[in-house]
Every structure is written in structure tokens, then in C-alpha cells.
Design an enzyme around this catalytic site. Sequence first.
Site, PDB file in Angstrom:
ATOM      1  N   GLN A  79       0.814  -1.225   0.000  1.00 21.20           N
ATOM      2  CA  GLN A  79       0.000   0.000   0.000  1.00 21.20           C
ATOM      3  C   GLN A  79       0.843   1.269   0.000  1.00 21.20           C
ATOM      4  OE1 GLN A  79       0.240  -2.223   2.351  1.00 21.20           O
ATOM      5  NE2 GLN A  79       0.523  -1.275   4.340  1.00 21.20           N
ATOM      6  N   TYR A  80       2.167   1.105   0.088  1.00 21.52           N
ATOM      7  CA  TYR A  80       3.046   2.281  -0.007  1.00 21.52           C
ATOM      8  C   TYR A  80       3.592   2.461  -1.423  1.00 21.52           C
ATOM      9  CZ  TYR A  80       2.920   1.436   5.045  1.00 21.52           C
ATOM     10  OH  TYR A  80       2.517   1.201   6.334  1.00 21.52           O
ATOM     11  N   ARG A 111      -8.316   6.689  -2.587  1.00 24.83           N
ATOM     12  CA  ARG A 111      -7.457   6.823  -1.424  1.00 24.83           C
ATOM     13  C   ARG A 111      -6.744   8.172  -1.521  1.00 24.83           C
ATOM     14  NH1 ARG A 111      -1.936   3.539   0.306  1.00 24.83           N
ATOM     15  NH2 ARG A 111      -1.957   4.233   2.475  1.00 24.83           N
ATOM     16  N   HIS A 112      -6.290   8.673  -0.399  1.00 27.56           N
ATOM     17  CA  HIS A 112      -5.455   9.883  -0.428  1.00 27.56           C
ATOM     18  C   HIS A 112      -4.136   9.569  -1.144  1.00 27.56           C
ATOM     19  CE1 HIS A 112      -2.993   8.030   2.639  1.00 27.56           C
ATOM     20  NE2 HIS A 112      -4.096   7.738   3.298  1.00 27.56           N
ATOM     21  N   THR A 118       2.809   8.061   9.390  1.00 23.83           N
ATOM     22  CA  THR A 118       1.962   8.544  10.483  1.00 23.83           C
ATOM     23  C   THR A 118       2.878   8.993  11.627  1.00 23.83           C
ATOM     24  OG1 THR A 118       1.852   6.321  11.403  1.00 23.83           O
ATOM     25  CG2 THR A 118       0.048   6.995   9.942  1.00 23.83           C
ATOM     26  N   ARG A 195      -5.279  14.860   5.352  1.00 22.28           N
ATOM     27  CA  ARG A 195      -4.721  14.401   4.077  1.00 22.28           C
ATOM     28  C   ARG A 195      -5.816  13.915   3.128  1.00 22.28           C
ATOM     29  NH1 ARG A 195      -2.893  10.538   7.796  1.00 22.28           N
ATOM     30  NH2 ARG A 195      -3.705   8.420   7.583  1.00 22.28           N
ATOM     31  N   HIS A 388      -9.497   6.145   3.044  1.00 27.84           N
ATOM     32  CA  HIS A 388      -8.217   5.505   3.377  1.00 27.84           C
ATOM     33  C   HIS A 388      -8.142   4.117   2.723  1.00 27.84           C
ATOM     34  CE1 HIS A 388      -7.345   8.476   6.577  1.00 27.84           C
ATOM     35  NE2 HIS A 388      -8.653   8.449   6.793  1.00 27.84           N
ATOM     36  N   ASP A 389      -6.930   3.575   2.669  1.00 31.79           N
ATOM     37  CA  ASP A 389      -6.748   2.234   2.085  1.00 31.79           C
ATOM     38  C   ASP A 389      -7.603   1.174   2.780  1.00 31.79           C
ATOM     39  OD1 ASP A 389      -5.192   2.559   4.379  1.00 31.79           O
ATOM     40  OD2 ASP A 389      -3.464   1.446   3.618  1.00 31.79           O
TER      41      ASP A 389
END
Length: 494
Positions: A79-80, A111-112, A118, A195, A388-389
Site C-alpha cells: 500500500q506504499y 485513497r489519499h 503517520t 490528508r 483511506h486504504d
Amino acid sequence: MRGLYEDRPARAKGLSALPSNSKRVAIIGIMAAFTVLLSISLCLSRVSGSPASSLSQGSCNTVDEGYQCFSGVSHLWGQYSPYFSVDDQSASLSETIPDQCQITFAQVLSRHGARYPTEKKSKKYAKLIKDIQRNATSFPGKFAFLKSYNYSLGADDLTTFGENQLVDSGVKFYQRYESLAGHIVPFVRASGSDRVIASGEKFIEGFQKAKLGDGHNQPAPIVNVVISEDEGFNNTLDHSLCTSFENSEVEDKAEDKFMDVFTPSLIKRLEENLPGVTFSKKEAIYLMDMCSYDTVALTSDGHRISPFCSLFSHDEWVQYDYLQSLKKYYGYGAGNPLGPAQGIGFANELIARLSQSPVRDHTSTNRTLDSNPATFPLNATLYADFTHDNTMLSVFFALGLYNSTEPLSQTTAQTTEETGGYSAAWAVPFGARAYFEMMQCSGEKEPLVRVLVNDRVIPLQGCDADKHGRCKRDDFIKGLSFVRSGGNWGECFA
Ligand SMILES: *[C@@H]1O[C@H](CO)[C@@H](O)[C@H](O)[C@H]1NC(C)=O
Ligand SMILES: *[C@@H]1O[C@H](CO)[C@@H](O)[C@H](O)[C@H]1NC(C)=O
Ligand SMILES: *[C@@H]1O[C@H](CO)[C@@H](O)[C@H](O)[C@H]1NC(C)=O
Ligand SMILES: *[C@@H]1O[C@H](CO)[C@@H](O)[C@H](O)[C@H]1NC(C)=O
Ligand SMILES: *[C@@H]1O[C@H](CO)[C@@H](O)[C@H](O)[C@H]1NC(C)=O
Ligand SMILES: *[C@@H]1O[C@H](CO)[C@@H](O)[C@H](O)[C@H]1NC(C)=O
């Protein structure tokens, strides 16, 4: 020569769609030869460390294809990973809108964009790097940069790279749905973290830029509704309400199990390279996380890759990517008994929008918001929601998009072929977007529904999908019995 850290200009996906008469084949042949030469020269310029200007003609991020640089690794960051257009070689469904069909409805769930770590993770990364600097007695070869690396990443917010991703996403949405978007202002919602709201605003910026460039002069969309993420709020764009789910340990257990398989050899290798340092399983993974975070913070288009990335081998990235897929599957997907339930609320909102009928849901929707046409209109035809994811994944699983995926192995990394096209990088990278579209086709009475996740058509389940992966709207909705019945939401408070 396709090195791991080689750059690659955006692919020309359109080529495969050309009819294959012999003249075209010859042209393609010449173009392919040219492409090979081009990538060799790019590769050489990368290796010799020439300035970024040699790459600026072929930007790393494009509207159509997303992030295509260093794709041998950057598409393996779970997810990154920054969004890239998923080109599924094993499925041959085209993402184009079939002839004879007109789009009548489109909803994007986004998603953002790429962000800093974080705040909690930021502290852990900073501490790890300090510890390494304090404990290591030498920093050989590729590890040399660590000696003086200065951890100075921000926290929580979008990076400039991430903002640009969302501008591109807004342009892409406009272009794909131009027949509607040219004269319609989308209805926009965002979950309440900075975000996510900022991502909605950047998307709007791109959308409006494309629209004005197209000669259309309508007011820009706005973020119409922000749904609070504070405790006690019902929010279909962010989970938190379901007590048993929030307390679940299914994800942690799966993560531990696979880390036990993957990390021992990784740790051994790292400790041999950095004498004096002792890594925990999580710390070894943190060092890998830094590769993506540092890359998306370094430059606004990702044309430079972080030195953290080259500390790891291709096989280690494959394992890392799978670890992320596994965590998401057992955290928010079918691997967690209450994972899909977190997506029911949004799925019921989608049904309401597709059928222009009031929301019927007793899970995470807020009835006050959803029964008011000002905050939940039913007559719009373009919608954009930002989230979000994790919640995106729950929505995908609530809709049964990955129902043909067998439970993921907790001991062996599986390919996307083996997981039926599921992976964290393919489903919920930074700037991920799912399109839920409806089209009216000549000769068809009923509208057809289709779903694309990062441009990959997902053949619909639970209904009679045609060769384009589409179902008739009513058939699709009928197949969503899990969603319409509220699924197992009742177990949240058991
Ligand atoms: C580390 O980075 C911060 C923020 O960019 C800067 O203020 C500081 O001077 C740097 N420290 C060193 C030792 O380079
Ligand atoms: C529902 O939304 C309304 C309007 O924004 C808000 O006042 C209320 O607190 C929300 N309730 C819940 C449970 O989310
Ligand atoms: C560094 O050394 C300290 C003190 O011995 C120890 O507590 C810490 O776990 C070590 N950390 C790493 C990453 O080696
Ligand atoms: C919020 O969700 C809870 C749990 O599903 C539900 O009982 C409550 O009625 C909802 N509140 C609103 C304002 O919709
Ligand atoms: C939808 O209905 C509202 C009134 O409920 C109206 O103000 C709005 O213009 C309508 N939008 C469209 C796209 O028809
Ligand atoms: C997907 O599988 C789940 C679990 O078996 C089932 O409840 C649901 O109805 C399926 N969804 C679709 C759309 O087929």
C-alpha cells in the site's frame, strides 16, 4: 539490461489495441526496437548518475499510467506503492468503454495520495535510524549513507508528490468521463482527516483544470461533505464503530506468522552488513518502509529513488509486498471475519446512488446525512469520495470483488496470479482509485454496471457477468445480498 533500480518511461498501453495487419506490425516492431534503445539509454544515464533533466521528458508520473519509474521495486511496496495503472497480463479485459455504450453514471472511490509516515511510525523510524547510527561499528558499501542520514520526514500529511498524484487523478477522471463531466459538477465527500480532505481538493484542482482546458465554463466542484473521524461518528469512509472488529487480533497474528518466515534471513543479512546492530522483525521491516516514504518525500515526481531501496534484493521486495497484502487481507478483507462488514455502509450508499433510491443501511451510515438531499443527493451522476486504504479494501470485499480469491497463505508468498489479482499494491496504493460506472448500451434496456480498480476491470461476482465483466444493474444489486442484509454487522457488538 533491466536493472532493479532502473527507470522506465510510461508504457504505451494503446499499442496492443491496434489491429494486427502487417504494416502495423512492422511499425510496432520499429517502435519496440526504439523503446528498447530508449530504455537502455535511460538505464545507462541512471547508472552513471546523470542529472534528472535526462528524465524530465518522460515524467515518472503520468495521468494515464501513474508511477512507472523503478517499477521493478516501486510496484512491490504494498500500500506504499504510488498508484500505477494495473496491467493484468493474465486477464485480458480492456478498460476502455465499449462501443455502442454511453456512460450514464460514475463514482470514484479514492485513497489519499502519498503521505509522510503517520506520527506514531515517524517516531519509530527516527529512533531506529538513531539506534543504527549509535550501534553500528561500520557502514559498508550501500549502507554508507545511513551514517549521516538525517531523519526529517514530516508526519501524516500528503507529500508534494502525493498532492500531484491527486491532481493527475482528477484530470484522469475528467478525461475518462468527459461525456458527463463536461457539463456536470460532481458531488464530493471526504473523510475528516487533513490528508483525505486535501486529496479531495487536489483532485478537484485537476478535474477543473482539465475541464476549463476543454472549454467548459462551470463552477469548480467543492468538497460538499466532510464526515468526521472523531469517536462516536458514523462514517462510511473510515472504520471505527465496530467494537469486535477494532479489538480483533487476526491481522497481527497473520503478520507475525509470515514475518517468522520472511525476516530471519533478512535480519541475518542486515546484521552482517551493519555489525553492532540487532534488528527485531518489525525493525527490519521499518527499514524497508523507509524506501517508499523517503522516495515519495524526496522529489515531487519521484524521479529519484531513496538510497534505502537498494539495501534490499528483488526477492526481499516480493516478500515485503506480500506481507502488506497479507496484512490487509487478514485485517480488512475476507481473512478477517468482520473485515468486509466495515465496507457495507458505503456499499449500501453506492446501491442507493446507482438506483436513485433512499439509503437502506443499519451499519456505519449516518441517517441524518444520508436522508438529506443536500448532504446525500440521489440525482447526481458523478460522485467522488475520498477515504483511506483500509476502508477501501473493506468496501471491495463487501462487494465481493475478490470472492474468487482463496484464503491467502500465511507461510508462502503468492503471486497476483495465484491470488486472483488481489494484492495491496494493485488494490490500495497511494492515490488508488476505484471506478464504479454505469453505462447504457444500444440494444440493452437496462443499464450495465462495471467496476475498475486502478484501471483493472474486476469481473463482477454474484451476478451474470458478461465478457466485459459487467452485470445488469438490478442483477448486480440483487447479488449484493451480503450488503443489503447488513451482513454480520450484528457481531460487532456481541
Ligand atoms: C537535519 O535536518 C533538519 C531539517 O531539515 C535540519 O534542520 C538539521 O540542521 C539537519 N541536521 C543535520 C545534522 O544535518
Ligand atoms: C450524523 O451527522 C450529523 C450531521 O452532520 C451530526 O450532527 C451527527 O452528530 C452525526 N451522528 C453520528 C452518530 O455520526
Ligand atoms: C542499539 O543498542 C541499544 C543499547 O545496547 C539497544 O537497546 C538497542 O536495541 C540497539 N538497537 C539496534 C537497532 O541495534
Ligand atoms: C450510527 O450507527 C449506529 C450503529 O450501526 C446506529 O445504531 C445509529 O442509529 C447510527 N446513527 C445515525 C445518526 O445514523
Ligand atoms: C437534484 O435535486 C436537487 C433538489 O433536491 C436540485 O437542487 C438539484 O439541482 C438536482 N440536481 C440534478 C443534477 O438534477
Ligand atoms: C462473496 O462471498 C461472501 C462470503 O462467502 C458472500 O457472503 C457474498 O454474498 C459474496 N458476494 C458476492 C457479490 O457474490
